[in-house]
Design a protein around this motif. Structure first.
Motif, PDB file in Angstrom:
ATOM      1  N   GLU A 132      40.180   5.805  66.634  1.00 49.07           N
ATOM      2  CA  GLU A 132      39.801   7.161  65.950  1.00 49.07           C
ATOM      3  C   GLU A 132      40.752   7.498  64.630  1.00 49.07           C
ATOM      4  O   GLU A 132      42.047   7.515  64.902  1.00 49.07           O
ATOM      5  N   ARG A 133      40.279   7.826  63.642  1.00 46.34           N
ATOM      6  CA  ARG A 133      41.389   8.266  62.610  1.00 46.34           C
ATOM      7  C   ARG A 133      41.181   9.532  62.128  1.00 46.34           C
ATOM      8  O   ARG A 133      40.190  10.346  61.706  1.00 46.34           O
ATOM      9  N   PRO A 134      42.549  10.388  62.084  1.00 46.94           N
ATOM     10  CA  PRO A 134      42.404  11.698  61.621  1.00 46.94           C
ATOM     11  C   PRO A 134      42.038  11.988  60.272  1.00 46.94           C
ATOM     12  O   PRO A 134      42.606  11.229  59.147  1.00 46.94           O
ATOM     13  N   GLY A 135      41.240  12.864  59.934  1.00 42.35           N
ATOM     14  CA  GLY A 135      40.635  13.060  58.341  1.00 42.35           C
ATOM     15  C   GLY A 135      41.599  14.303  58.014  1.00 42.35           C
ATOM     16  O   GLY A 135      42.404  14.933  58.707  1.00 42.35           O
ATOM     17  N   SER A 136      41.574  14.496  56.634  1.00 49.18           N
ATOM     18  CA  SER A 136      42.150  15.515  56.104  1.00 49.18           C
ATOM     19  C   SER A 136      41.303  16.172  55.074  1.00 49.18           C
ATOM     20  O   SER A 136      40.359  15.906  54.642  1.00 49.18           O
ATOM     21  N   ILE A 137      41.753  17.547  54.578  1.00 47.81           N
ATOM     22  CA  ILE A 137      41.100  18.076  53.389  1.00 47.81           C
ATOM     23  C   ILE A 137      42.139  17.993  52.296  1.00 47.81           C
ATOM     24  O   ILE A 137      43.129  18.188  52.541  1.00 47.81           O
ATOM     25  N   ILE A 138      41.526  17.364  51.148  1.00 48.67           N
ATOM     26  CA  ILE A 138      42.351  16.877  49.929  1.00 48.67           C
ATOM     27  C   ILE A 138      41.597  17.958  48.915  1.00 48.67           C
ATOM     28  O   ILE A 138      40.563  18.273  48.643  1.00 48.67           O
ATOM     29  N   VAL A 139      42.695  18.483  48.265  1.00 51.74           N
ATOM     30  CA  VAL A 139      42.486  19.244  46.684  1.00 51.74           C
ATOM     31  C   VAL A 139      43.266  18.602  45.634  1.00 51.74           C
ATOM     32  O   VAL A 139      44.153  17.918  45.878  1.00 51.74           O
ATOM     33  N   ARG A 140      42.930  18.887  44.545  1.00 52.37           N
ATOM     34  CA  ARG A 140      43.575  18.484  43.258  1.00 52.37           C
ATOM     35  C   ARG A 140      44.970  19.275  43.212  1.00 52.37           C
ATOM     36  O   ARG A 140      44.905  20.311  43.703  1.00 52.37           O
ATOM     37  N   SER A 141      45.836  18.831  42.694  1.00 60.08           N
ATOM     38  CA  SER A 141      47.040  19.466  42.400  1.00 60.08           C
ATOM     39  C   SER A 141      46.778  20.842  41.372  1.00 60.08           C
ATOM     40  O   SER A 141      45.993  20.487  40.271  1.00 60.08           O
TER      41      SER A 141
ATOM     42  N   PRO B 119      47.495  21.679  54.855  1.00 58.06           N
ATOM     43  CA  PRO B 119      47.975  21.737  56.018  1.00 58.06           C
ATOM     44  C   PRO B 119      46.927  22.355  57.008  1.00 58.06           C
ATOM     45  O   PRO B 119      47.055  23.389  57.553  1.00 58.06           O
ATOM     46  N   PHE B 120      45.741  21.408  57.310  1.00 57.49           N
ATOM     47  CA  PHE B 120      44.610  21.772  58.168  1.00 57.49           C
ATOM     48  C   PHE B 120      44.274  20.665  58.956  1.00 57.49           C
ATOM     49  O   PHE B 120      43.635  19.795  58.318  1.00 57.49           O
ATOM     50  N   HIS B 121      44.418  20.451  60.165  1.00 52.66           N
ATOM     51  CA  HIS B 121      44.032  19.245  60.859  1.00 52.66           C
ATOM     52  C   HIS B 121      43.361  19.412  62.043  1.00 52.66           C
ATOM     53  O   HIS B 121      43.829  19.328  63.343  1.00 52.66           O
ATOM     54  N   PRO B 122      42.143  20.037  62.334  1.00 56.56           N
ATOM     55  CA  PRO B 122      41.340  20.415  63.570  1.00 56.56           C
ATOM     56  C   PRO B 122      40.794  18.881  63.917  1.00 56.56           C
ATOM     57  O   PRO B 122      40.796  17.983  63.191  1.00 56.56           O
ATOM     58  N   PRO B 123      40.724  19.244  65.304  1.00 54.39           N
ATOM     59  CA  PRO B 123      40.240  17.647  65.874  1.00 54.39           C
ATOM     60  C   PRO B 123      38.850  17.394  65.367  1.00 54.39           C
ATOM     61  O   PRO B 123      38.750  15.942  65.126  1.00 54.39           O
ATOM     62  N   TRP B 124      38.019  18.112  64.813  1.00 51.50           N
ATOM     63  CA  TRP B 124      36.838  17.735  64.294  1.00 51.50           C
ATOM     64  C   TRP B 124      36.681  16.945  63.011  1.00 51.50           C
ATOM     65  O   TRP B 124      35.714  16.457  62.677  1.00 51.50           O
ATOM     66  N   LEU B 125      37.820  16.890  62.476  1.00 48.60           N
ATOM     67  CA  LEU B 125      38.057  16.380  61.017  1.00 48.60           C
ATOM     68  C   LEU B 125      38.451  14.839  61.331  1.00 48.60           C
ATOM     69  O   LEU B 125      38.105  13.909  60.454  1.00 48.60           O
ATOM     70  N   SER B 126      38.583  14.270  62.787  1.00 48.04           N
ATOM     71  CA  SER B 126      38.773  12.959  62.918  1.00 48.04           C
ATOM     72  C   SER B 126      37.059  12.420  63.209  1.00 48.04           C
ATOM     73  O   SER B 126      36.337  12.933  63.381  1.00 48.04           O
ATOM     74  N   VAL B 127      37.340  11.168  62.640  1.00 45.49           N
ATOM     75  CA  VAL B 127      36.020  10.040  62.409  1.00 45.49           C
ATOM     76  C   VAL B 127      36.095   9.144  63.100  1.00 45.49           C
ATOM     77  O   VAL B 127      37.188   8.186  63.028  1.00 45.49           O
ATOM     78  N   THR B 128      35.077   8.550  63.887  1.00 50.15           N
ATOM     79  CA  THR B 128      35.206   7.203  64.476  1.00 50.15           C
ATOM     80  C   THR B 128      34.277   6.330  63.931  1.00 50.15           C
ATOM     81  O   THR B 128      33.148   6.667  64.020  1.00 50.15           O
ATOM     82  N   GLN B 129      34.664   5.071  63.472  1.00 51.67           N
ATOM     83  CA  GLN B 129      33.863   4.276  62.983  1.00 51.67           C
ATOM     84  C   GLN B 129      33.777   3.043  63.739  1.00 51.67           C
ATOM     85  O   GLN B 129      34.636   3.013  64.687  1.00 51.67           O
ATOM     86  N   GLY B 130      33.021   2.254  63.686  1.00 59.11           N
ATOM     87  CA  GLY B 130      32.787   1.380  64.570  1.00 59.11           C
ATOM     88  C   GLY B 130      31.683   0.001  64.170  1.00 59.11           C
ATOM     89  O   GLY B 130      30.954   0.218  63.167  1.00 59.11           O
ATOM     90  N   ILE B 131      31.587  -0.798  64.982  1.00 62.15           N
ATOM     91  CA  ILE B 131      30.694  -1.943  65.039  1.00 62.15           C
ATOM     92  C   ILE B 131      29.308  -1.539  65.997  1.00 62.15           C
ATOM     93  O   ILE B 131      29.374  -1.111  66.862  1.00 62.15           O
ATOM     94  N   ILE B 132      28.217  -1.841  65.309  1.00 66.44           N
ATOM     95  CA  ILE B 132      26.958  -1.635  65.877  1.00 66.44           C
ATOM     96  C   ILE B 132      25.919  -2.886  65.869  1.00 66.44           C
ATOM     97  O   ILE B 132      25.871  -3.432  64.761  1.00 66.44           O
ATOM     98  N   TYR B 133      25.519  -3.058  67.098  1.00 61.52           N
ATOM     99  CA  TYR B 133      24.430  -4.250  67.201  1.00 61.52           C
ATOM    100  C   TYR B 133      23.530  -4.011  68.209  1.00 61.52           C
ATOM    101  O   TYR B 133      23.799  -3.120  69.263  1.00 61.52           O
ATOM    102  N   ARG B 134      22.517  -4.768  68.106  1.00 65.49           N
ATOM    103  CA  ARG B 134      21.381  -4.676  69.302  1.00 65.49           C
ATOM    104  C   ARG B 134      21.698  -5.012  70.790  1.00 65.49           C
ATOM    105  O   ARG B 134      22.362  -5.884  70.847  1.00 65.49           O
TER     106      ARG B 134
END
Length: 307
Positions: free
Chosen positions: A163-172, A264-279
């Motif tokens: 699981e990789r934590p995401g962030s909110i990004i804005v321009r300077s 500076p905003f890091h709630p748990p729901w910003l984390s996203v899990t990617q992975g491998i999918i097959y039948r």
């Protein structure tokens, strides 16, 4: 016998043992033995030696015409077998989400080709919500991307990456840039740039939200500025007051240069899990299993090096 027939055909063409032996890359005595052995097996004399050199006998002429047919058939047979081997070579069909396509997918493909140069790879970028259906239908052998849609289908195997934590990004220069603390209400006042998100995101956002809206069927949250790729998200955010939800590794260069800032905003729901999918009902081929391992390594290296 076919090799001895080929030697006899070369001799019939040159009518000279020495020149025929040179063309065949063997010694003249060796060629003499080959012809004698062939004549003994066939029970006929193919060549005669006279004062004026070598000549083909009448029986030899008829036999060598048949030999030419055999040699030609052998060449055609080998060509067909080669074509069959090439056509049956495994093509690994892989679908990837845009975030993977624009980050570490190329490294995984390169590593796979280095390990198995004979494998063919068809790599295609799809929207994250289309990956599970594309694999389930059999169009692709496996897919790599965000797992929320795939998790709804019990017929698919899901192998998550970390699981990789995401962030909110804005321009300077953005109104929220430089703050020590921001709230979701602060963030929700600004338009969101990014791909459509799972509909459950709407339940987390305040009622007065300028980020986007829920689709009519409730399946997706549609950002005000829908961007299919991380590159387009970064471009939009860099030139506007839009915000984006992204893994900071995807815009590491812009963050280091100060062009963009992480809030500076890091709630748990910003984390996203990617992975491998097959039948589930179709075991992975050896090539697909090898690519699965290569993909895990490439994903891990990308986030480690960009961190």
């Amino acid at each position: 016998m076919i090799d001895r027939l080929k030697s006899a055909l070369v001799l019939a063409e040159t009518l000279n043992f020495n020149r025929a032996a040179q063309r065949l890359g063997i010694s003249q005595p060796h060629l003499t033995r080959i012809i004698k052995s062939l004549e003994t097996e066939l029970g006929i004399i193919l060549f005669e030696r006279g004062p004026h050199g070598v000549s083909v006998t009448p029986d030899g002429s008829r036999a060598l015409k048949e030999a030419a047919v055999l040699v030609k058939a052998e060449v055609a047979f080998k060509g067909k077998i080669e074509a069959l081997r090439n056509s049956s070579a495994e093509t690994l069909r892989i679908a990837v989400g845009a975030f993977i396509s624009q980050s570490w997918a190329a490294s995984a493909v390169t590593a796979m080709k280095s390990a198995d140069a004979g494998i063919s790879i068809s790599l295609r970028e799809l929207d994250w919500w289309k990956l599970s259906d594309a694999v389930h239908s059999g169009e692709f052998d496996l897919a790599i991307g965000e797992l929320s849609e795939a998790n709804k289908n019990p017929d698919l195997v899901k192998e998550p990456f970390p699981e990789r934590p995401g962030s909110i990004i804005v321009r300077s220069g953005h109104q929220l840039a430089g703050r020590n603390q921001v709230t979701l209400e602060d963030i929700a006042r600004f338009p969101l740039a990014g791909p459509r998100l799972p509909g459950r995101i709407a339940q987390l956002l305040p009622p007065a939200c300028g980020m986007g809206s829920l689709s009519e069927d409730g399946q997706f949250f549609i950002p005000v500025i829908e961007c299919a790729t991380p590159r387009s998200m970064i471009d939009v955010v860099s030139a506007s007051n839009a915000i984006c939800m992204i893994w900071p590794e995807y815009c590491a260069d812009q963050l280091r240069s100060g062009q963009m800032q992480e809030l500076p905003f890091h709630p748990p729901w910003l984390s996203v899990t990617q992975g491998i999918i097959y039948r589930r009902n179709k075991p992975l081929t050896p090539a697909a299993m090898a690519f699965r391992n290569v993909a895990r390594t490439a994903e891990r290296k990308y986030f480690r090096h960009r961190h």
